[in-house]
Design a protein around this motif. Structure first.
Motif, short mmCIF file in Angstrom:
data_model
loop_
_atom_site.label_atom_id
_atom_site.label_comp_id
_atom_site.label_asym_id
_atom_site.label_seq_id
_atom_site.Cartn_x
_atom_site.Cartn_y
_atom_site.Cartn_z
N PHE A 168 0.87 -1.18 0.00
CA PHE A 168 0.00 0.00 0.00
C PHE A 168 0.90 1.23 0.00
CE2 PHE A 168 -2.59 -3.16 2.38
CZ PHE A 168 -3.62 -3.27 1.48
N PHE A 175 4.25 0.66 1.25
CA PHE A 175 4.35 -0.10 2.50
C PHE A 175 3.95 -1.55 2.25
CE2 PHE A 175 2.14 -1.86 6.18
CZ PHE A 175 3.18 -1.85 7.09
N ALA A 191 2.44 -4.64 3.21
CA ALA A 191 1.56 -5.25 4.21
C ALA A 191 1.72 -6.76 4.21
CB ALA A 191 0.11 -4.86 3.93
N PRO A 211 1.37 -9.65 15.79
CA PRO A 211 1.11 -8.31 16.32
C PRO A 211 0.21 -7.48 15.40
CG PRO A 211 3.36 -8.48 15.50
CD PRO A 211 2.79 -9.86 15.45
N ASN A 212 -0.29 -6.37 15.91
CA ASN A 212 -1.11 -5.47 15.10
C ASN A 212 -0.32 -5.04 13.87
OD1 ASN A 212 -2.01 -4.41 18.22
ND2 ASN A 212 -3.58 -5.06 16.78
N GLY A 213 -1.00 -5.04 12.73
CA GLY A 213 -0.35 -4.62 11.51
C GLY A 213 0.50 -5.69 10.86
N ALA A 214 0.42 -6.93 11.37
CA ALA A 214 1.24 -8.01 10.81
C ALA A 214 0.78 -8.41 9.42
CB ALA A 214 1.20 -9.22 11.75
N GLY A 215 -0.46 -8.08 9.09
CA GLY A 215 -0.98 -8.42 7.76
C GLY A 215 -2.02 -9.53 7.78
N LYS A 216 -2.54 -9.84 8.96
CA LYS A 216 -3.51 -10.94 9.08
C LYS A 216 -4.80 -10.64 8.30
CE LYS A 216 -3.55 -10.51 13.59
NZ LYS A 216 -2.65 -9.36 13.82
N THR A 217 -5.32 -9.45 8.52
CA THR A 217 -6.56 -9.08 7.82
C THR A 217 -6.30 -8.92 6.33
OG1 THR A 217 -7.42 -8.01 9.81
CG2 THR A 217 -8.41 -7.37 7.73
N THR A 218 -5.14 -8.35 5.99
CA THR A 218 -4.81 -8.18 4.58
C THR A 218 -4.76 -9.53 3.87
OG1 THR A 218 -3.54 -6.23 5.18
CG2 THR A 218 -3.15 -7.14 3.00
N GLN A 278 -13.33 -8.47 10.98
CA GLN A 278 -12.76 -8.06 12.27
C GLN A 278 -13.72 -7.16 13.02
OE1 GLN A 278 -8.76 -6.73 11.94
NE2 GLN A 278 -8.62 -6.05 14.05
N GLU A 298 -10.78 -12.35 14.29
CA GLU A 298 -10.99 -11.91 15.67
C GLU A 298 -12.43 -12.12 16.15
OE1 GLU A 298 -8.99 -8.49 16.97
OE2 GLU A 298 -7.34 -8.73 15.56
N HIS A 357 -6.14 -12.65 18.80
CA HIS A 357 -5.08 -12.22 19.70
C HIS A 357 -5.17 -12.93 21.05
CE1 HIS A 357 -3.28 -9.03 17.35
NE2 HIS A 357 -4.47 -8.56 17.06
N1 LIG Z 1 -6.27 -0.51 2.37
C1 LIG Z 1 -5.11 -0.21 3.01
N2 LIG Z 1 -4.41 0.89 2.66
C2 LIG Z 1 -3.25 1.21 3.28
N3 LIG Z 1 -2.70 0.48 4.25
C3 LIG Z 1 -3.34 -0.63 4.64
C4 LIG Z 1 -4.59 -1.04 4.05
N4 LIG Z 1 -4.99 -2.18 4.64
C5 LIG Z 1 -4.06 -2.48 5.55
N5 LIG Z 1 -3.06 -1.56 5.56
C6 LIG Z 1 -1.87 -1.58 6.40
O1 LIG Z 1 -1.29 -2.85 6.26
C7 LIG Z 1 -0.81 -3.31 7.50
C8 LIG Z 1 -1.39 -4.64 7.81
O2 LIG Z 1 -2.74 -4.45 8.18
P1 LIG Z 1 -3.69 -5.62 8.63
O3 LIG Z 1 -5.03 -5.03 8.85
O4 LIG Z 1 -3.61 -6.73 7.67
O5 LIG Z 1 -3.05 -6.05 10.01
P2 LIG Z 1 -3.58 -7.10 11.07
O6 LIG Z 1 -2.54 -8.10 11.19
O7 LIG Z 1 -4.94 -7.56 10.71
O8 LIG Z 1 -3.63 -6.20 12.37
P3 LIG Z 1 -4.67 -6.18 13.59
O9 LIG Z 1 -4.22 -7.23 14.53
O10 LIG Z 1 -4.50 -4.83 14.16
O11 LIG Z 1 -6.02 -6.43 13.03
C9 LIG Z 1 -1.14 -2.25 8.54
O12 LIG Z 1 0.00 -1.45 8.76
C10 LIG Z 1 -2.22 -1.43 7.85
O13 LIG Z 1 -2.15 -0.09 8.25
#
Ligand SMILES: Nc1ncnc2c1ncn2[C@@H]1O[C@H](COP(=O)(O)OP(=O)(O)OP(=O)(O)O)[C@@H](O)[C@H]1O
Ligand SMILES: [Mg+2]
Lengths: 379, 250
Positions: free
Chosen positions: B19, B22, B24, B43-50, B92, B177, B208
């Motif tokens: 992104f 960055f 992800a 951890p938060n931001g690890a990319g799980k949701t992505t 989530q 989650e 988590h």
């Molecule tokens: N559409 C997007 N545009 C820009 N950045 C994004 C987008 N989606 C996710 N990110 C970034 O990608 C990284 C991974 O996000 P993601 O939501 O996958 O993390 P996560 O592991 O699910 O975290 P959490 O435990 O907080 O849910 C984060 O830094 C987030 O800010």
């Protein structure tokens, strides 16, 4: 008895509204034609025409509520579909004039003779036939909506961008229909109609019949719209309105649902236009003016978005107010309309229907109404 | 249909997503066998949701392969097509249709044709009505079935969304989650429910809550900065120093 059957199948609001419309379709023509002019019960012809016009607007409002209230598509171009239906009917009425025009040409309408045209353009073929004209009343707006929607919904254009596209569409059509060489009468439009189905269009019988037809069409429009929104497809529409992404993740192709309801709605708006034109006796490009489409949005907002009956009621109420204002205080109508819109959105977010529901709380479940129309993006 | 490239139900190989520069997801690879349940932590931001966004067609990967059942290239399909293939998702942030009643939410999710015409003429069959009743019991929302979903508490919305997954009956469930906002008792019940679901479905759970992950008792994948840091049973990955450092030891 009919009323009770309608209520049990279509819910109290639509059931009662349809029963009233059926009664009006009989009563108004009867009071106009059968009661002598001196009697206090007599409904004068100009009132019949005025009411018929309002009911045609009400059908336009119902069609708009179907897409806006239930699927979140804020069309700012529904007046274009209305006008296209009106033009289709106007073209039939022009060809009914036959050799009675000023120039006496048996086939070509006067404006074509005036432009030195010698042949009827292809777009006018078939319009001497009433069934063909009726088909075009539905097809012309329907196909335009299908084409526009196909591009817009597939590219996932939503919200304000979609509204702008629909507004641009009606503006483009306004400019196009102004041009003489489009072959639709230029800025004069189509008028001086003589007959409809062989009967003089100004005759009281035809006036009353047109009113009845409009009341029945509005009733049918309400029933069709209600059938759609109470089906499972209606649930999908509201789901798309409130959380489009979520609906997609359940496997619903939002673009197809939008296309369906947008096209249906445009065809319905076309029918409204087709009923309007013979009653007012003219159709010209000003019907495409963006302000008309915006006014229709105000009717729906005032009546109550997502209630169908409210939309129809809003159209009648606002137009009744407009008639009064343009008689009493013509300079202030636009201010009043603006104020009405602000009051409706700020004080009455659910319009007149919401007010009625608040004054008399009942258990009858209103159609689903989201607190916030904004999309909530699925995370 | 082409011969399957892999026997895995879900196959991600070298997937990267950026992104605005960055990363992800960074060269992420993950294989899920049919019938498996996998827990994903990180951890938060690890990319799980992505990662779930990539699997469900919301986000297109810049590079890498994503295959479902060995033959379906998920990069080429849109959200609706992927859902129709049999991948369901709980978000989530619980996402239900607020204006609809609890039971209508389930009806919308219920496995059935998704076409326009089929839904215009749809009639609720006895079997469908019974299935909805069953799910309402399972997710403890029978009393509130006629209330709008917007009136539910956060925890109940979680349950409703899990109920929608049950109704959808997909081959693979992606659950992001699920126990956030739930009490300990509810969390334990959710773990039990997921284990039951896993008897007939494959599942990926992101969570988590370590107690919850422990109760699931399945293979764990640890994500960090968009790639897999460790994989194995919970005790093994908990003992991994790098995992302790980036995640557990916070
Ligand atoms: N559409 C997007 N545009 C820009 N950045 C994004 C987008 N989606 C996710 N990110 C970034 O990608 C990284 C991974 O996000 P993601 O939501 O996958 O993390 P996560 O592991 O699910 O975290 P959490 O435990 O907080 O849910 C984060 O830094 C987030 O800010
Ligand atoms: Mg996340």
């Amino acid at each position: 008895m009919i009323a009770r059957a309608l209520v049990s199948r279509f819910g109290p609001l639509v059931g009662i509204a349809v029963a009233i419309l059926l009664a009006l379709a009989v009563a108004v023509p009867a009071l106009n034609l059968l009661v002598p002019a001196g009697s206090p019960l007599h409904v004068p012809t100009h009132v019949v025409v005025l009411l018929g016009k309002w009911l045609a607007y009400a059908l336009l409002a119902v069609s708009l509520d179907l897409v806006w209230g239930y699927c979140g598509i804020l069309s700012l171009g529904h007046g274009a579909f209305f006008a296209l239906g009106g033009y289709a009917m106007g073209m039939y009425l022009m060809r009914q004039i036959g050799p009675r025009g000023v120039y006496g040409n048996p086939v070509l309408p006067d404006f074509m003779v005036f432009l030195n045209w010698t042949e009827l353009p292809v777009t006018w073929w078939g319009f001497q036939s009433f069934p063909y004209a009726l088909l075009m009343v539905v097809l012309a707006p329907g196909l335009l909506a299908l084409a526009l929607g196909w591009f817009a919904f597939r590219s996932r254009v939503t919200g304000v961008y979609l509204s702008i596209i629909t507004q641009a569409m009606t503006y483009a059509l306004l400019l196009a229909f102004f041009r003489n060489n489009m072959g639709f009468g230029g800025n004069n439009g189509l008028t001086d109609f003589k007959d409809i189905l062989g009967h003089p269009i100004q005759g009281p019988g035809v006036r009353a019949a047109l009113f009845a037809a409009t009341a029945l069409a509005l009733a049918a429009g309400l029933l069709i719209a209600r059938f759609v929104v109470t089906s499972k497809l209606g649930l999908v529409l509201v789901a798309i309105r409130d959380a489009e992404a979520r609906a997609r993740f359940l496997g619903y192709r939002a673009e197809r649902y939008k296309l369906f309801v947008f096209t249906l709605s445009a065809a319905m708006a076309g029918c409204a236009g087709a009923l309007y034109v013979p009653q007012v006796g003219i159709i010209n490009p000003s019907e495409f003016s963006p302000a008309n489409s915006i006014e229709a949005v105000i009717w729906v907002a005032v009546g109550g978005r997502g209630t169908l009956v409210g939309a129809a009621l809003g159209a009648v109420l606002v137009n009744a107010a407009k008639s009064w204002f343009t008689g009493a205080l013509p300079d202030y109508w636009l201010f009043a309309l603006g104020a009405l819109f602000i009051v409706a959105t700020v004080v009455l977010p659910k319009g007149v229907m919401g007010l009625a529901a608040r004054l008399r709380p009942r258990k009858a479940p209103l159609p689903p109404q989201a607190p916030v129309p904004a999309q909530q993006p699925a995370e | 249909m082409a011969a399957p490239l892999t026997s895995a139900l879900l196959y991600l190989d070298g997937v990267s997503v950026s992104f605005d520069g960055f990363r992800a997801l960074n060269n992420l690879s993950l294989v899920l066998e049919p019938g498996e349940m996998r827990a994903i932590i990180g951890p938060n931001g690890a990319g799980k949701t992505t990662m779930m966004d990539v699997i469900t067609g919301k986000t297109r990967p810049d590079t890498g392969d994503v295959y479902f059942q060995g033959t379906h290239d998920l990069r080429r399909l849109d959200e609706a097509a992927i859902a129709e293939l049999g991948i369901g998702r709980k978000f989530q942030k619980p996402t239900v249709f607020d204006a609809h009643t609890v039971e209508d939410n389930l009806l919308l999710a219920l496995k059935a044709p998704r076409g326009v015409y089929a839904n215009l003429v749809h009639h609720l069959s006895g079997a469908q009505a019974r299935r909805i009743d069953e799910i309402l019991e399972t997710v403890r929302l029978a009393e509130r079935r006629r209330e709008p979903a917007g009136a539910l508490s956060h925890g109940q919305r979680q349950w409703l969304e899990i109920g929608m997954l049950l109704a959808q009956d997909p081959a693979l469930l992606l659950v992001d989650e699920p126990v956030a906002g739930m009490t300990d008792a509810e969390t334990a019940e959710t773990a039990e429910l997921l284990r039951r679901i896993n008897r007939t479905h494959s599942v990926i759970v992101v969570e988590h809550d370590m107690h919850f992950v422990r109760e699931l008792d399945v293979k764990v994948t640890v994500l960090h900065e968009g790639s897999v840091l460790a994989e194995g049973d919970l005790d093994a990955v908990s003992a991994d120093e790098r995992v302790v450092e980036v995640y557990l030891g916070r």
